[in-house]
Design an enzyme around this catalytic site. Structure first.
Site, PDB file in Angstrom:
ATOM      1  N   GLU A  79     -46.624  -2.296  45.384  1.00 48.06           N
ATOM      2  CA  GLU A  79     -45.984  -1.668  46.544  1.00 48.06           C
ATOM      3  C   GLU A  79     -46.771  -0.470  47.082  1.00 48.06           C
ATOM      4  O   GLU A  79     -46.257   0.656  47.138  1.00 48.06           O
ATOM      5  CB  GLU A  79     -44.554  -1.233  46.203  1.00 48.06           C
ATOM      6  N   TYR A 104     -35.840  -6.815  48.056  1.00 40.76           N
ATOM      7  CA  TYR A 104     -34.505  -6.281  47.748  1.00 40.76           C
ATOM      8  C   TYR A 104     -33.553  -6.405  48.940  1.00 40.76           C
ATOM      9  O   TYR A 104     -32.403  -6.778  48.757  1.00 40.76           O
ATOM     10  CB  TYR A 104     -34.602  -4.804  47.325  1.00 40.76           C
ATOM     11  N   GLU A 161     -40.584  -8.922  42.001  1.00 45.38           N
ATOM     12  CA  GLU A 161     -39.435  -8.052  41.727  1.00 45.38           C
ATOM     13  C   GLU A 161     -38.284  -8.513  42.596  1.00 45.38           C
ATOM     14  O   GLU A 161     -38.466  -8.806  43.778  1.00 45.38           O
ATOM     15  CB  GLU A 161     -39.694  -6.581  42.097  1.00 45.38           C
ATOM     16  N   ARG A 206     -44.721  -8.565  33.572  1.00 47.86           N
ATOM     17  CA  ARG A 206     -45.598  -7.739  34.411  1.00 47.86           C
ATOM     18  C   ARG A 206     -45.358  -6.280  34.042  1.00 47.86           C
ATOM     19  O   ARG A 206     -44.251  -5.772  34.215  1.00 47.86           O
ATOM     20  CB  ARG A 206     -45.302  -7.973  35.895  1.00 47.86           C
ATOM     21  N   HIS A 245     -49.013   1.483  39.610  1.00 46.99           N
ATOM     22  CA  HIS A 245     -47.603   1.489  40.028  1.00 46.99           C
ATOM     23  C   HIS A 245     -47.188   2.966  40.182  1.00 46.99           C
ATOM     24  O   HIS A 245     -46.340   3.468  39.456  1.00 46.99           O
ATOM     25  CB  HIS A 245     -46.746   0.746  38.994  1.00 46.99           C
ATOM     26  N   ASN A 264     -42.109  -8.337  46.344  1.00 47.34           N
ATOM     27  CA  ASN A 264     -40.928  -7.640  45.835  1.00 47.34           C
ATOM     28  C   ASN A 264     -39.912  -7.612  46.965  1.00 47.34           C
ATOM     29  O   ASN A 264     -40.206  -7.107  48.057  1.00 47.34           O
ATOM     30  CB  ASN A 264     -41.269  -6.205  45.425  1.00 47.34           C
TER      31      ASN A 264
HETATM   32  O1  IFM Z   1     -37.791   0.711  40.421  1.00 49.82           O
HETATM   33  C1  IFM Z   1     -38.441   0.270  41.579  1.00 49.82           C
HETATM   34  C2  IFM Z   1     -39.833  -0.223  41.251  1.00 49.82           C
HETATM   35  O2  IFM Z   1     -40.585   0.751  40.623  1.00 49.82           O
HETATM   36  C3  IFM Z   1     -40.547  -0.621  42.521  1.00 49.82           C
HETATM   37  N1  IFM Z   1     -39.737  -1.541  43.297  1.00 49.82           N
HETATM   38  C4  IFM Z   1     -38.367  -1.203  43.548  1.00 49.82           C
HETATM   39  C5  IFM Z   1     -37.678  -0.849  42.238  1.00 49.82           C
HETATM   40  C6  IFM Z   1     -36.206  -0.476  42.506  1.00 49.82           C
HETATM   41  O3  IFM Z   1     -36.147   0.634  43.320  1.00 49.82           O
END
Ligand code: IFM
Length: 470
Positions: free
Chosen positions: A190, A316, A374, A101, A145, A314
């Site tokens: 995002e 985290y 992600e 991607r 992005h 995504n």
């Molecule tokens: O690097 C970023 C990415 O551009 C968007 N999602 C989170 C990643 C880590 O911060």
């Protein structure tokens, strides 16, 4: 969830059936369904470098502002992926990656955001696409992005409703240019982070600190998404597989005060629901009506809610909230529970949060076809003289989140793939080059790529379709 608890819970889930075998609380073989997509992701401004791009993006401008980027760096060179993409694709292929991607730099192909295109930019993405296909890697093209052409920002950026039409023209241009070879299209990456961190908190480009601009950016990106999907369909019909990518994070109260529970719910409405509900359910969260009502015109929600083929998640970490009268919507960051491990970004490590997000999509959004587009982590790293990094913490992070992904599948979440963020260390926005997320180390002086331990680990996973031990 701690690692020990995670493994125990997988055992307790009893999700065997041959695909996932667990013995006495210790996972022996965690196998993924055939056809599960292993991929990796990058974004244009973070990896490409300027190359022969003539026009600025908002990130070029933002990086020039004193103090905006911690190490005073920018994306002028980044990883020079613009010139080194073929080698990078070879390294992805070697790792068993089957999908890549990447995002298009809007300003590289349309320097002023609309009107005349730059053939050099179009040609670059054509070559990148061809090279990916030649390497046996499916290109997943993301149209936005965060690196908006500065020329569009000069006309109001995402505050200007008409930007949605410019975006649709741009989507149509790219569909015509790459649509004979690309079937996977992502409209946005995002949009919530871009709106909230870039327009509300001012910590990302365009550096605005305005609640009004934040809601405008949210709604106009949503509108652009809807118009973009229609433009893409007009070119590719059902042959195109269309989706959007959202940063989804469980929002939890920072303490036991009832006000904190309410704050967490309100922040969830902003962070998650403002980008999930319009495209998937055709509405904005009621709790934020006082900010969205005036922006949403007749037929907007119908334009935004288009048929999608997949949703990218995504993930985290979770977020902890409490009330804060000075906050954007009366809420603010609360303390992360004591003892919870954190990455170098200070983000709490909680694989269970991923299951929460995926289960919510299964239960409340019709269980759409999902990809984790992600996931990854940044830790302080020691680089050996040969460039190697023994990033055991990243391996553990990936392992634990991917184990949860497998558990989600066993619990009937319609999850079809996982993309690691990211293939190589790159420009991590306001953190510049101080926050490595890559499976490969990139030497800033020579730009040499050196696989880390996590690259080897991910390669084992992607080649075998089975989760290796951490
Ligand atoms: O690097 C970023 C990415 O551009 C968007 N999602 C989170 C990643 C880590 O911060």
């Amino acid at each position: 969830m701690r690692r020990r608890d995670l493994l125990a819970s997988m055992a307790a889930a009893g999700v065997g059936g041959g695909a996932l075998t667990v013995t006495a609380g210790r996972a022996e073989t965690v196998q993924f369904p055939a056809g599960f997509v292993w991929g990796t992701a990058t974004s244009s401004y973070q990896v490409e470098g300027r190359g022969d791009r003539q026009a600025d993006t908002i990130w070029d401008s933002f990086a020039r502002a004193p103090g905006a980027i911690v190490d005073h760096s920018n994306g002028d060179i980044a990883c020079d992926h613009y010139h080194r993409y073929a080698d990078d694709l070879a390294l992805m292929a070697k790792a068993g990656v089957k999908a890549y991607r990447f995002s298009i730099s809007w300003a590289r192909v349309l320097p002023t955001g609309s009107g005349g295109s730059d053939p050099r930019g179009l040609d670059f993405y054509s070559r990148l696409t061809d090279a990916a296909l030649k390497a046996g890697i499916e290109p997943w093209v993301c149209l936005f992005h965060w690196d908006l052409p500065q020329a569009l920002q000069d006309h109001g950026g995402w505050s200007d409703r008409l930007i949605a039409d410019r975006y649709a023209e741009y989507a149509s241009l790219m569909a015509k240019h790459l649509g004979d070879r690309v079937t996977r299209w992502v409209t946005f990456n995002e949009p919530n982070v871009h709106a909230i961190i870039g327009h509300g908190f001012g910590e990302h480009a365009p550096g605005l600190k305005s609640r009004e601009a934040m809601f405008q950016a949210l709604h106009h990106q949503n509108l652009a998404h809807g118009k973009g999907v229609q433009a893409l369909r007009a070119t590719g019909g059902d042959r195109f597989k269309l989706g959007t990518v959202l940063s989804l994070q469980p929002c939890r109260p920072a303490d036991t005060a009832p006000a904190s529970a309410a704050a967490a719910q309100l922040w969830d409405a902003l962070w998650n629901r403002c980008v999930l509900d319009p495209p998937l359910l055709g509405r904005y969260p009621e709790a934020l009506a006082e900010y969205t009502d005036d922006l949403v015109q007749d037929k907007d929600l119908a334009q935004i809610r288009q048929k999608l083929d997949f949703l990218g998640v995504n993930y985290y970490s979770p977020m902890y909230q409490k009330t804060d009268p000075a906050g954007l919507i009366g809420t603010g960051w609360g303390a992360v529970p004591e003892g919870m491990p954190r990455t170098a970004m200070d983000w709490p490590v909680d694989p269970q949060g991923l299951l929460d997000v995926l289960s919510d999509l299964r239960d409340h959004y019709g269980n759409p076809e999902l990809y984790i587009t992600e996931n990854g982590a940044c830790f302080a790293e020691t680089v050996a003289t040969d460039g190697r990094v023994d990033d055991a913490q990243r391996v553990a992070y990936l392992h634990d989140h991917i184990a949860v992904a497998r558990r989600a599948i066993a619990e009937k979440v319609n999850l079809r793939g996982y993309f690691a963020w990211t293939i190589m260390d790159n420009f991590e926005w306001a953190k510049g080059y101080t926050a490595p997320f890559g499976l490969m180390h990139v030497d800033r002086a020579t730009l040499a790529r050196t696989p880390k331990a996590s690259y080897d680990w991910f390669a084992k996973l992607a080649h075998s379709n089975t989760l290796p031990a951490a």
